[in-house]
Design an enzyme around this catalytic site. Structure first.
Site, short mmCIF file in Angstrom:
data_model
loop_
_atom_site.label_atom_id
_atom_site.label_comp_id
_atom_site.label_asym_id
_atom_site.label_seq_id
_atom_site.Cartn_x
_atom_site.Cartn_y
_atom_site.Cartn_z
CG ASP A 1 -7.32 3.47 -1.05
OD1 ASP A 1 -7.93 2.40 -0.97
OD2 ASP A 1 -7.28 4.28 -0.09
CE LYS B 1 -4.40 1.19 0.16
NZ LYS B 1 -5.59 0.50 -0.38
P1 NDP Z 1 -12.81 7.93 -3.19
O1 NDP Z 1 -11.73 8.90 -2.98
O2 NDP Z 1 -13.36 7.72 -4.55
O3 NDP Z 1 -14.04 8.26 -2.23
C1 NDP Z 1 -13.88 8.31 -0.85
C2 NDP Z 1 -15.19 8.72 -0.21
O4 NDP Z 1 -15.06 8.61 1.20
C3 NDP Z 1 -15.57 10.15 -0.49
O5 NDP Z 1 -16.96 10.26 -0.48
C4 NDP Z 1 -14.93 10.87 0.69
O6 NDP Z 1 -15.54 12.11 0.98
C5 NDP Z 1 -15.15 9.91 1.81
N1 NDP Z 1 -14.09 10.07 2.81
C6 NDP Z 1 -12.75 9.96 2.62
N2 NDP Z 1 -12.07 10.19 3.75
C7 NDP Z 1 -13.00 10.48 4.67
C8 NDP Z 1 -12.93 10.82 6.03
N3 NDP Z 1 -11.74 10.90 6.68
N4 NDP Z 1 -14.10 11.03 6.69
C9 NDP Z 1 -15.30 10.93 6.04
N5 NDP Z 1 -15.42 10.62 4.75
C10 NDP Z 1 -14.30 10.40 4.07
O7 NDP Z 1 -12.25 6.54 -2.58
P2 NDP Z 1 -12.76 5.06 -2.83
O8 NDP Z 1 -14.22 5.05 -3.07
O9 NDP Z 1 -11.85 4.43 -3.80
O10 NDP Z 1 -12.44 4.39 -1.41
C11 NDP Z 1 -13.39 4.32 -0.35
C12 NDP Z 1 -12.99 3.22 0.61
O11 NDP Z 1 -12.93 1.97 -0.08
C13 NDP Z 1 -11.62 3.38 1.27
O12 NDP Z 1 -11.67 2.84 2.58
C14 NDP Z 1 -10.74 2.52 0.40
O13 NDP Z 1 -9.57 2.10 1.08
C15 NDP Z 1 -11.68 1.36 0.14
N6 NDP Z 1 -11.33 0.53 -1.01
C16 NDP Z 1 -11.21 1.07 -2.25
C17 NDP Z 1 -10.92 0.26 -3.32
C18 NDP Z 1 -10.88 0.77 -4.71
O14 NDP Z 1 -10.80 -0.04 -5.63
N7 NDP Z 1 -10.98 2.07 -4.95
C19 NDP Z 1 -10.63 -1.18 -3.15
C20 NDP Z 1 -10.87 -1.66 -1.80
C21 NDP Z 1 -11.18 -0.82 -0.78
P3 NDP Z 1 -14.79 13.48 0.58
O15 NDP Z 1 -15.00 13.61 -0.89
O16 NDP Z 1 -15.45 14.52 1.39
O17 NDP Z 1 -13.33 13.28 0.94
#
Ligand code: NDP
Length: 450
Positions: A170, A130
Site C-alpha cells: 500500500d 490491513k
Molecule cells: P504510493 O506510496 O506508491 O504513492 C502514494 C502517493 O500518494 C504518493 O504520490 C504520495 O506522495 C501521495 N500521498 C501519500 N500520502 C499523502 C498525503 N497524506 N497527502 C498527500 N499526498 C499523499 O502508494 P499507492 O499508489 O500504492 O497508494 C495510493 C492510494 O491507493 C492509497 O489510498 C492506497 O490505499 C490506494 N490503493 C493502493 C493499492 C495498491 O495496490 N497499491 C490498492 C488499492 C488502493 P508523497 O510521495 O509525497 O508521499
C-alpha cells in the site's frame, strides 16, 4: 449495540464512536456503509436479527507491536506495527501494509473495513485485513528500510500465513519492501509460500500486479462511461498522486486515447497541458521509484506549472482519478471540478473524496466510482497471485489482464444490480456497499456466532 433503522443510524453511530474514540476515518467509512445499507436491512430483517452490522464493524483481531530497529548512524529507533484482521467470513484476511508517518489505529481500521467489502466484490475468496506502521520510508537508506522490514516481520510472521492472512503493499510499501518482508518471513519459517502478494516476478509474483490497481481504476471508469456510450478517447484527465496507482492509471488512460494533465505528491501538483505521454511517464517512474524525489522536478524538467501545497482539482478535465490518499478531495474542490465540466470520478485511492464531496457528485448525478469498487483491481490480481502460488504456475500477461478486465466488469455489474435507482441513475456507492455486504453477511449467517 443498537440495531439500525431509518431512525437508528444516529444511535448506531453514537455507540460506535463511543466505543472507538478518536478514529474519525473509521467512523467516516462505517457511516457511509450504514447509510447505504439502511433500507436494505429494513427489507431483509434476517441480517438485523443476526446482528451482522454490529459484528462486521468489530475487527476479529487486532495485533499491535513494537518495531525496534537501528539506523545507519547506529542509533536505536522504535516504531509501532499493526495488523487488523477484520473479517474472515469468505477467505483468509487479505489487504495491504501501509508505511507512512500518519498511520494510526483508526486509519488502518477504516482501510480494513473497506477492504472487507472490496474483496467480496472481486468475486474471489478473500477476507479483509490491513496493517502497517508509522515508519516513514522517505529519506531512509535501502539498508534502513531493510532492517525495519526485517524487524517488522520478526513479529508479524507468527500471525500470518498463506491460509490465514496474506498482506500486500500500500502507500510506502512497494516491491522493495515486499522483497525484504518476504525474505525475512522465509528465513524464520523455512517455508516458501504465497504469504505476501506483490512479490517480484522471480520469486512468485504475478505479472500485472504492479499495474493492477491503476489499470483497474481506469477499466472501472471505462465501464461507467460506456453506460453513457462514452469513452476515454479525446478526454482530458486529472490524476492525483504519483505513486504506484497513479503511474499505471496514467499509462492506461494514455493507451485508451485520453490525455492526463496532472500528477501530485504531498508537496504539490504539476499541470502539463500537453499531456503526460509515455516518455514523460518513464521519467515520473524513475523520479518516484528510483530517485524517490519530489514531483516538482517534473515541472523543472519540462517547464510546466507547479503549484505548491495544492491539489489538482481546480484544473479543467472531464474525468478525475484521485490516486493519492484519503480525504484529498473536499466539497469545495468537488464543486469546482463539476463546474469545470468533470462528469466522471473513479477513485484509485481509498476514500479520497470526503463525504460532502461524494454527496455533491451524487447530487449532480455524475458517474462516481467509489474506491472499494474502482480500486479493487489491485487486490483482485493479488488474489490471482495467491491462486498461481497455490498451483505453482504463472499465467501470461494477457491471461491476467483478461481476468482483471472480467473482474472489473463483474464489479460494475454488481454495483448496477444493487445501486440502480428508480429513475435509472446508478448510485455506485450504494451498489458497492450493498453488493459487497451480501456475500459476507450471508457467509456469517451460515457460520453461526462468528
Ligand atoms: P504510493 O506510496 O506508491 O504513492 C502514494 C502517493 O500518494 C504518493 O504520490 C504520495 O506522495 C501521495 N500521498 C501519500 N500520502 C499523502 C498525503 N497524506 N497527502 C498527500 N499526498 C499523499 O502508494 P499507492 O499508489 O500504492 O497508494 C495510493 C492510494 O491507493 C492509497 O489510498 C492506497 O490505499 C490506494 N490503493 C493502493 C493499492 C495498491 O495496490 N497499491 C490498492 C488499492 C488502493 P508523497 O510521495 O509525497 O508521499
Amino acid at each position: 449495540m443498537s440495531h439500525t433503522s431509518s431512525l437508528g443510524i444516529n444511535a448506531f453511530m453514537a455507540e460506535l464512536i463511543a466505543k472507538n474514540p478518536a478514529e474519525p476515518e473509521f467512523h467516516q467509512a462505517v457511516h457511509e456503509v450504514v447509510e447505504s445499507l439502511d433500507s436494505f436491512l429494513d427489507e431483509n430483517p434476517k441480517y438485523k436479527h443476526a446482528r451482522i452490522l454490529e459484528r462486521i464493524v468489530e475487527p476479529e483481531r487486532i495485533i499491535m507491536f513494537r518495531v525496534p530497529w537501528v539506523n545507519d548512524k547506529g542509533e536505536m529507533c522504535v516504531n509501532r506495527g499493526y495488523r487488523i484482521e477484520m473479517n474472515s467470513a469468505i477467505g483468509p484476511y487479505k489487504g495491504g501494509l501501509r508505511f507512512h508517518p500518519t498511520v494510526n489505529l483508526g486509519i488502518l481500521k477504516f482501510l480494513a473495513f473497506e477492504q472487507v467489502f472490496k474483496n467480496s466484490l472481486t468475486t474471489l475468496p478473500m477476507g479483509g485485513g490491513k496493517g502497517g506502521s508509522d515508519f516513514d520510508p522517505k529519506g531512509k537508506s535501502d539498508n534502513e528500510v531493510m532492517r525495519f522490514c526485517q524487524s517488522f516481520m520478526t513479529e508479524l510472521y507468527r500471525h500470518i500465513g498463506p491460509n490465514t492472512d496474506v498482506p500486500a503493499g500500500d502507500i510506502g510499501v512497494g516491491g522493495r519492501e515486499i522483497g525484504f518482508l518476504y525474505g525475512q518471513y522465509k528465513r524464520i519459517k523455512n517455508e516458501f509460500t504465497g504469504v505476501l502478494t506483490g512479490k517480484g516476478l522471480n520469486y512468485g509474483g504475478s505479472v500485472i500486479r504492479p499495474e493492477a490497481t491503476g489499470y483497474g481504476t481506469v477499466y472501472f471508469a471505462q465501464e461507467m462511461l460506456s453506460t453513457r456510450q462514452d469513452s476515454f478517447k479525446g478526454k482530458t484527465v486529472l490524476v492525483s498522486g504519483s505513486g504506484n496507482v497513479a503511474q499505471f492509471a496514467v499509462e492506461k488512460v494514455t493507451e485508451l486515447g485520453g490525455k492526463v494533465v496532472t500528477l501530485s505528491d504531498s508537496s504539490g501538483y504539476i499541470y502539463d497541458p500537453e499531456g503526460i505521454d509515455s516518455d514523460k511517464l518513464k521519467f515520473v517512474m524513475y523520479l518516484k521509484n528510483t530517485k524517490r524525489a519530489r514531483i516538482k522536478e517534473y515541472a523543472d524538467k519540462y517547464g510546466v506549472k507547479y503549484v505548491e501545497n495544492e491539489r489538482p482539482w481546480g484544473e479543467k478535465g472531464e474525468i478525475a482519478l484521485p490516486c493519492a490518499t484519503q480525504n484529498e478531495l473536499n466539497e469545495v474542490e468537488a464543486i469546482k471540478l463539476v463546474q469545470n465540466g468533470c462528469y466522471c470520478v473513479s477513485e484509485g485511492a481509498n476514500m479520497p473524496s470526503t463525504p460532502e464531496a461524494v454527496q455533491h457528485f451524487l447530487d449532480k448525478r455524475i458517474l462516481f466510482g467509489p474506491g472499494k469498487a474502482a480500486n479493487a483491481g489491485g487486490v483482485a490480481v493479488s488474489g490471482l497471485e495467491m491462486t498461481q502460488n497455490s498451483m505453482r504456475i504463472s499465467w501470461t500477461r494477457e491471461e491476467v489482464d483478461q481476468r482483471l478486465q472480467v473482474i472489473m466488469k463483474s464489479i460494475h455489474d454488481t454495483c448496477t444490480q444493487y445501486g440502480t435507482k428508480d429513475d435509472g441513475f446508478i448510485n455506485y456507492v450504494d451498489g458497492a456497499n450493498i453488493g459487497g455486504f451480501v456475500k459476507v453477511a450471508d457467509s456469517m449467517l451460515s457460520q453461526g456466532a462468528v
